[in-house]
Each structure stands twice: as structure tokens, then as C-alpha cells.
Design a protein around this motif. Structure first.
Motif, mmCIF file in Angstrom:
data_model
loop_
_atom_site.group_PDB
_atom_site.id
_atom_site.type_symbol
_atom_site.label_atom_id
_atom_site.label_comp_id
_atom_site.label_asym_id
_atom_site.label_seq_id
_atom_site.Cartn_x
_atom_site.Cartn_y
_atom_site.Cartn_z
ATOM 1 N N GLU A 44 0.813 -1.225 0.000
ATOM 2 C CA GLU A 44 0.000 0.000 0.000
ATOM 3 C C GLU A 44 0.850 1.281 0.000
ATOM 4 O OE1 GLU A 44 -3.514 -0.743 -0.767
ATOM 5 O OE2 GLU A 44 -4.039 0.320 1.086
ATOM 6 N N CYS A 209 -4.936 3.872 6.457
ATOM 7 C CA CYS A 209 -4.881 3.144 5.180
ATOM 8 C C CYS A 209 -5.431 1.733 5.359
ATOM 9 C CB CYS A 209 -3.447 3.082 4.677
ATOM 10 S SG CYS A 209 -2.762 4.710 4.345
ATOM 11 N N LYS A 212 -9.211 1.929 5.575
ATOM 12 C CA LYS A 212 -9.816 2.169 4.255
ATOM 13 C C LYS A 212 -9.769 0.897 3.389
ATOM 14 C CE LYS A 212 -8.427 6.400 2.711
ATOM 15 N NZ LYS A 212 -7.837 7.632 2.618
ATOM 16 N N ARG A 213 -8.678 0.152 3.546
ATOM 17 C CA ARG A 213 -8.562 -1.115 2.800
ATOM 18 C C ARG A 213 -9.632 -2.098 3.278
ATOM 19 N NH1 ARG A 213 -7.662 -2.935 -1.629
ATOM 20 N NH2 ARG A 213 -6.473 -4.828 -1.932
ATOM 21 N N LEU A 215 -12.509 -1.298 4.551
ATOM 22 C CA LEU A 215 -13.803 -0.839 4.029
ATOM 23 C C LEU A 215 -13.970 -1.248 2.564
ATOM 24 C CD1 LEU A 215 -14.057 2.709 5.665
ATOM 25 C CD2 LEU A 215 -15.588 0.770 6.069
ATOM 26 N N ALA A 216 -12.837 -1.302 1.838
ATOM 27 C CA ALA A 216 -12.921 -1.693 0.419
ATOM 28 C C ALA A 216 -13.107 -3.206 0.269
ATOM 29 C CB ALA A 216 -11.660 -1.236 -0.311
ATOM 30 N N LEU A 217 -12.486 -3.984 1.162
ATOM 31 C CA LEU A 217 -12.526 -5.450 1.006
ATOM 32 C C LEU A 217 -13.749 -6.105 1.655
ATOM 33 C CD1 LEU A 217 -8.793 -6.448 1.724
ATOM 34 C CD2 LEU A 217 -9.972 -6.484 -0.477
ATOM 35 N N LYS A 220 -17.073 -7.942 0.362
ATOM 36 C CA LYS A 220 -17.058 -9.349 -0.102
ATOM 37 C C LYS A 220 -17.660 -10.264 0.971
ATOM 38 C CE LYS A 220 -12.951 -9.118 -2.970
ATOM 39 N NZ LYS A 220 -11.529 -9.388 -2.998
#
Ligand SMILES: Cc1ncc(COP(=O)(O)O)c(C=O)c1O
Length: 273
Positions: A44, A209, A212-213, A215-217, A220
Motif C-alpha cells: 500500500e 490506510c 480504508k482497505r 472498508l474496500a474489502l 465481499k
């Protein structure tokens, strides 16, 4: 180490120094960030570099080089170190000057980076078994300062010391309205009893970071039915206490279960995969 003041990569530990007249050293006028080195790769890096530049802009610190050059220096310094597992920390500062409060007398911005190898496997054991957390009595930073990663980490140091004095791994700030904020070097996340993943919103805290990662993953896990929903929102200390799971999130952890009663590792295991 890399130093823009010296103008290159340094491999001799005796030469890994920063001048005492650097505005970061005597006035705290510097910002920093970290990227994890995993299997020789920087995890990242772009997200962390972007945050460094946001912090620098808020602290009115210029950069000695364009972003791509900073990025290249970090990659080259990591390669020169030979480190495969560890982290690289890097600082933008107002640079060396005349010891006064104003940076007007500084010769120009400086960039430093240092690679450190991961020291112990204690954290991997803790990440399986979970850790204790306390609510800290150290006053929370004002959102303007909490939102930038400046070198002024005295509240953060005192907060982790307070946790250690009380036999805990780390601590958590609760804001003046009773909402959960963050830990001294980590964000926090909760799973409610309804299976919702909730992270405190980033308006008063550092925009992590790792958070946020996550929240993105995590959507799923909603698709696969393990979670009901995922959101960043205000969560009060009382609501947090009702949750079935709590975890710390930070680049070096990256997900550390907090034991407050019974904590299932199921969700953390799924995310790790
Ligand atoms: C105050 C604070 N909050 C949260 C974090 C977590 O951020 P990240 O996930 O980018 O490491 C850190 C780590 O640098 C931090 O210092």
C-alpha cells in the motif's frame, strides 16, 4: 536510511543521523508515514505516500522532490537495505535552519526514510489470541491535528504508556461527545450483534490506510453472508460495549482482535485470507 540533506542512501548506522537544527527536531515541524515491507514488497505504498503529502500540505511543508521521486527513493532505500520483512518510515520536514519558531530561516524541505526489520513474532501470536484495550484518560488531539500525521505524538505516547501501565496492549480515545475515536497508532472497528462491521468515521481521527482497505474489502464478506453490512459511522462507547467483536487496525498489525468478553476470530480469519 535516506537523507535529502546528505543526498543519498546511507548504509552505515553511525551516519544515520538528522541535524538538531532541523525544524522537525526542535519545533516538531515534520510529518511522517510508514509502509510495511512484506516479502520484500512495499504494501500500500501509494496510499501511504498520498497521505504523507496530504499531511505535509496541512503542515505547510513543501517537498524537496516530486511525488514520483519520493516513491522511487523509498523503493530504492528498501532494496538497498535488503530487508524482506519490516517497515519503512519516512518524514518530510521544514529542514535545517536557525532554531527559531518560524521556518523562514530553514534552507528548504528535507526528506528522510529509514528501514527497520520486524523484530519479534509476539504480534503474530497476539493477533491470534487477541489483546486487552483500555479507554485512555489522555486528552484527545483536536481534529485538525489528529487528521494529519505530524511528529507530535506525545498524546499517543502517553496513551500507550497508560495502557501498558494498566496491563493492556493499547488504548482508545473516546471523544467529548462519547463516540469512539481511535487508538494511539491504530484505528478501531466493531462487529455489532447484528453482524454489521462499523468503523468510526474519519472526521476527527487519522484516515487509516488499513481501515480504508478494510472498508474496500469487507463488502465481499457481505456478499458471502458473513457480515450484514459495512459502514464508517459514529459509534458511541455504549454501543461499542454491546458489540460482539472489536479489533485494532493498523499497517503493522494489520488486524488485531481486542478481547472484551468473548471474541470470535472467524471474521478476522476470513479477512486475512
Ligand atoms: C493515530 C493513528 N491512527 C490510526 C493509524 C492507522 O493507520 P494505518 O492503517 O495507515 O497504519 C495510525 C498509524 O499510523 C495512527 O498513528
Amino acid at each position: 536510511m535516506y537523507s535529502s540533506v546528505i543526498g543519498g542512501i546511507i548504509l552505515d548506522p553511525c551516519m544515520m543521523v538528522i541535524r538538531i537544527d532541523d525544524h522537525m527536531v526542535h519545533r516538531g515541524h515534520g510529518v511522517f508515514d510508514t509502509a510495511t515491507i512484506s516479502e520484500g514488497c512495499l504494501y500500500e505504498l501509494d496510499a501511504h505516500l498520498d497521505r504523507l503529502l496530504v499531511s505535509a500540505s496541512k503542515a505547510k511543508i513543501d517537498t524537496p522532490y516530486p511525488r514520483e521521486t519520493l516513491r522511487s527513493i523509498l523503493i530504492q532505500t528498501t532494496a538497498a537495505s535488503g530487508c524482506k520483512t519490516g517497515s519503512i518510515k519516512y518524514w518530510l520536514t521544514a529542514g535545517p535552519g536557525d532554531f527559531l519558531l518560524s521556518p523562514k530561516g530553514c534552507s528548504g524541505p528535507a526528506f528522510y526514510a529509514i528501514v527497520t526489520a520486524a523484530t519479534t513474532s509476539a504480534s503474530s501470536l497476539q493477533s491470534r489470541e487477541g489483546v486487552k484495550a483500555i479507554t485512555t484518560s489522555v486528552p484527545m488531539k483536536h481534529p485538525f491535528f489528529a487528521g494529519m500525521k505530524s511528529v507530535n505524538y506525545l498524546p499517543n505516547v502517553l496513551a500507550v504508556m497508560e495502557a501498558e501501565e494498566r496491563g493492556a496492549y493499547s488504548s482508545v480515545w473516546i471523544d467529548e461527545e462519547g463516540y469512539v475515536a481511535e487508538g494511539p497508532t491504530m484505528n478501531v472497528a466493531f462487529i455489532t450483534k447484528y453482524g454489521e462491521l462499523v468503523l468510526p468515521a474519519f472526521d476527527k481521527i487519522l484516515s487509516g490506510c488499513t481501515a480504508k482497505r478494510l472498508l474496500a474489502l469487507a463488502p465481499k464478506l457481505v456478499e458471502s453472508g458473513l457480515l450484514k453490512s459495512v459502514k464508517a459511522a459514529r459509534i458511541s462507547a455504549d454501543e461499542a460495549r454491546q458489540c460482539t467483536e472489536m479489533m485494532f487496525l493498523a499497517s503493522g498489525l494489520p488486524v488485531m482482535p481486542v478481547l472484551s468478553g468473548t471474541v470470535s476470530l472467524l471474521v478476522m480469519d476470513k479477512l486475512a485470507k
